[in-house]
Design an enzyme around this catalytic site. Structure first.
Site, short mmCIF file in Angstrom:
data_model
loop_
_atom_site.label_atom_id
_atom_site.label_comp_id
_atom_site.label_asym_id
_atom_site.label_seq_id
_atom_site.Cartn_x
_atom_site.Cartn_y
_atom_site.Cartn_z
CB CYS A 1 -0.91 -0.06 1.23
SG CYS A 1 -1.62 1.48 1.75
CB CYS B 1 0.53 1.68 4.13
SG CYS B 1 -1.18 1.11 4.02
#
Length: 97
Positions: free
Chosen positions: A23, A26
């Site tokens: 991600c 993230c």
């Protein structure tokens, strides 16, 4: 789940970061969380939970997207948001919880 329940029942706020290795946002959150921890020190705990390795927990907490941040105080969820959250906003949310 029981270990997680124990961890979020601390007296101090516990910020849980549900993330995934793949991600992009993230990866953006990682240095922000480090800066928040550096700023607040021992007044907050930050847990990072990989949703791919903890699918049952993520599902139980209805984590649909990553990053999802959930703030707990004494085991109770007091705040939740998906997506990148800026450092100053996170610090204010934690201090005011």
């Amino acid at each position: 789940m029981s270990r997680f329940s124990e961890l979020i029942k601390q007296d101090k706020p516990v910020l849980v970061d549900f993330f995934a290795e793949w991600c992009g946002p993230c990866k953006t959150m990682a240095p922000i969380l480090k800066a928040v921890k550096d700023s607040l020190g021992e007044t907050v705990s930050i847990l990072k939970i990989d949703v791919d390795k903890n699918q049952e927990l993520a599902s139980k907490l209805n984590v649909r997207g990553v990053p999802t941040l959930i703030l707990y105080k004494s085991g109770t969820q007091v705040w939740r948001q998906s997506g990148v959250v800026q450092q100053s906003d996170l610090i204010n949310i934690i201090k005011n919880s």
